[in-house]
Design a protein around this motif. Structure first.
Motif, PDB file in Angstrom:
ATOM      1  N   CYS A  41      -2.594  -6.725 -20.838  1.00  0.00           N
ATOM      2  CA  CYS A  41      -1.248  -6.209 -21.069  1.00  0.00           C
ATOM      3  C   CYS A  41      -1.368  -4.926 -21.885  1.00  0.00           C
ATOM      4  CB  CYS A  41      -0.379  -7.236 -21.793  1.00  0.00           C
ATOM      5  SG  CYS A  41       1.324  -6.690 -21.953  1.00  0.00           S
ATOM      6  N   ASN A  42      -1.166  -3.812 -21.241  1.00  0.00           N
ATOM      7  CA  ASN A  42      -1.320  -2.510 -21.884  1.00  0.00           C
ATOM      8  C   ASN A  42      -0.017  -1.725 -21.907  1.00  0.00           C
ATOM      9  OD1 ASN A  42      -4.167  -2.760 -22.353  1.00  0.00           O
ATOM     10  ND2 ASN A  42      -4.421  -2.521 -20.148  1.00  0.00           N
ATOM     11  N   GLU A  43       1.098  -2.444 -21.916  1.00  0.00           N
ATOM     12  CA  GLU A  43       2.409  -1.811 -21.927  1.00  0.00           C
ATOM     13  C   GLU A  43       3.348  -2.573 -22.849  1.00  0.00           C
ATOM     14  OE1 GLU A  43       2.573  -0.461 -17.229  1.00  0.00           O
ATOM     15  OE2 GLU A  43       3.619  -2.276 -17.879  1.00  0.00           O
ATOM     16  N   LEU A  75       9.497  -6.210 -24.910  1.00  0.00           N
ATOM     17  CA  LEU A  75       8.798  -7.174 -24.071  1.00  0.00           C
ATOM     18  C   LEU A  75       7.339  -6.775 -23.959  1.00  0.00           C
ATOM     19  CD1 LEU A  75       9.261  -9.535 -21.992  1.00  0.00           C
ATOM     20  CD2 LEU A  75       9.603  -7.756 -20.287  1.00  0.00           C
ATOM     21  N   THR A  76       6.458  -7.683 -24.351  1.00  0.00           N
ATOM     22  CA  THR A  76       5.019  -7.498 -24.147  1.00  0.00           C
ATOM     23  C   THR A  76       4.328  -8.831 -24.401  1.00  0.00           C
ATOM     24  OG1 THR A  76       3.134  -6.054 -24.613  1.00  0.00           O
ATOM     25  CG2 THR A  76       4.387  -6.813 -26.514  1.00  0.00           C
ATOM     26  N   ALA A  77       3.115  -8.980 -23.923  1.00  0.00           N
ATOM     27  CA  ALA A  77       2.282 -10.122 -24.287  1.00  0.00           C
ATOM     28  C   ALA A  77       1.585  -9.699 -25.580  1.00  0.00           C
ATOM     29  CB  ALA A  77       1.297 -10.442 -23.178  1.00  0.00           C
ATOM     30  N   TYR A  78       2.233  -9.963 -26.685  1.00  0.00           N
ATOM     31  CA  TYR A  78       1.909  -9.332 -27.961  1.00  0.00           C
ATOM     32  C   TYR A  78       0.450  -9.516 -28.395  1.00  0.00           C
ATOM     33  CZ  TYR A  78       3.115  -7.377 -32.520  1.00  0.00           C
ATOM     34  OH  TYR A  78       3.177  -6.589 -33.635  1.00  0.00           O
ATOM     35  N   SER A  79      -0.058 -10.733 -28.370  1.00  0.00           N
ATOM     36  CA  SER A  79      -1.437 -10.938 -28.838  1.00  0.00           C
ATOM     37  C   SER A  79      -2.448 -10.254 -27.912  1.00  0.00           C
ATOM     38  CB  SER A  79      -1.757 -12.425 -29.002  1.00  0.00           C
ATOM     39  OG  SER A  79      -1.604 -13.102 -27.781  1.00  0.00           O
ATOM     40  N   ALA A  80      -2.205 -10.282 -26.614  1.00  0.00           N
ATOM     41  CA  ALA A  80      -3.100  -9.605 -25.671  1.00  0.00           C
ATOM     42  C   ALA A  80      -3.001  -8.097 -25.840  1.00  0.00           C
ATOM     43  CB  ALA A  80      -2.771 -10.014 -24.241  1.00  0.00           C
TER      44      ALA A  80
END
Length: 187
Positions: A41-43, A75-80
Motif C-alpha cells: 500500500c503506497n497511497e 484511507l490507507t492500510a496504515y501499518s503496511a
C-alpha cells in the motif's frame, strides 16, 4: 480535500495547492478493493464520497470487519504504508466511491521540503492512535448492546447502508445476536 487540509490550521494556501498538484482521482465501484491483503500500500486516499470497510481473515479464514470509513476520511492500510511491508488487511468499497489519492513518494517529498507537513503527519498519526485506542476500549469495556447503541447514535447512516453481516462482525457478535439487539431496541 482542500477543506480537510485547511482544518489543521497549519498549512498555507500555497502548501495545499502544491499538495493538490501531486494528487490523482480514482473511482471505485461497489465491491471493488482499494487494497487487498498481501499487496503493498503506497497511497493515501481521501474519501470524497462513498463508504469502505477494512477487514482481515482470522485463523479460521473468516472475515473480521474492524473499521468503516466514509466521506471526509483518509484511507490507507496504515501499518503496511508505514512499514513498506505487504498488508494483512483488505479495504473494500461498500458503495460507489470517489477518491483523491497521493503516492507515498509524493508525500515524502512534501515532508522533506516543508516542516509544516511533518506537523500535519504527526497530527494525523496521533488521531489514528486515538481512534485505535478508542476501538480497543470499546470492544473490551462495552457490551454488544452498548456498542450497537453507540453506532446508532454516532453513525446511524452505517446501520442503513452496511450489510448486517459486516455490522455484526464489526460489533464482535453473530448476526443472530445483532438481530436480537435490534429487536430489543425497537420494542
Amino acid at each position: 480535500m482542500k477543506t480537510f487540509l485547511q482544518s489543521f490550521h497549519i498549512l498555507t494556501a500555497e502548501d495545499i495547492e502544491n499538495f493538490m498538484k501531486h494528487t490523482r482521482r480514482k473511482t471505485l465501484q461497489k465491491g471493488a478493493f482499494f487494497v487487498r491483503e498481501n499487496e503493498h500500500c503506497n497511497e493515501v486516499a481521501f474519501i470524497e464520497s462513498g463508504l469502505f470497510r477494512s477487514f482481515y481473515h482470522n485463523s479460521n479464514g473468516e472475515e473480521v470487519t474492524y473499521c468503516f470509513l466514509s466521506e471526509q476520511s483518509l484511507l490507507t492500510a496504515y501499518s503496511a504504508y508505514i512499514t513498506g511491508q505487504r498488508t494483512t488487511e483488505n479495504i473494500q468499497a461498500l458503495a460507489p466511491s470517489e477518491l483523491v489519492y497521493i503516492s507515498k513518494s509524493a508525500l515524502e517529498e512534501l515532508q522533506e521540503n516543508n516542516v509544516r507537513w511533518l506537523t500535519v503527519f504527526k497530527t494525523l498519526a496521533e488521531q489514528e492512535y486515538l481512534n485505535l485506542e478508542r476501538r480497543i476500549f470499546t470492544l473490551q469495556r462495552e457490551s454488544a448492546e452498548q456498542r450497537y447503541l453507540h453506532l446508532l447514535q454516532h453513525h446511524p447512516k452505517y446501520l442503513l447502508e452496511i450489510p448486517l453481516q459486516y455490522l455484526a462482525s464489526y460489533l464482535g457478535i453473530s448476526q443472530r445476536h445483532l438481530s436480537r439487539i435490534r429487536q430489543q431496541i425497537k420494542n
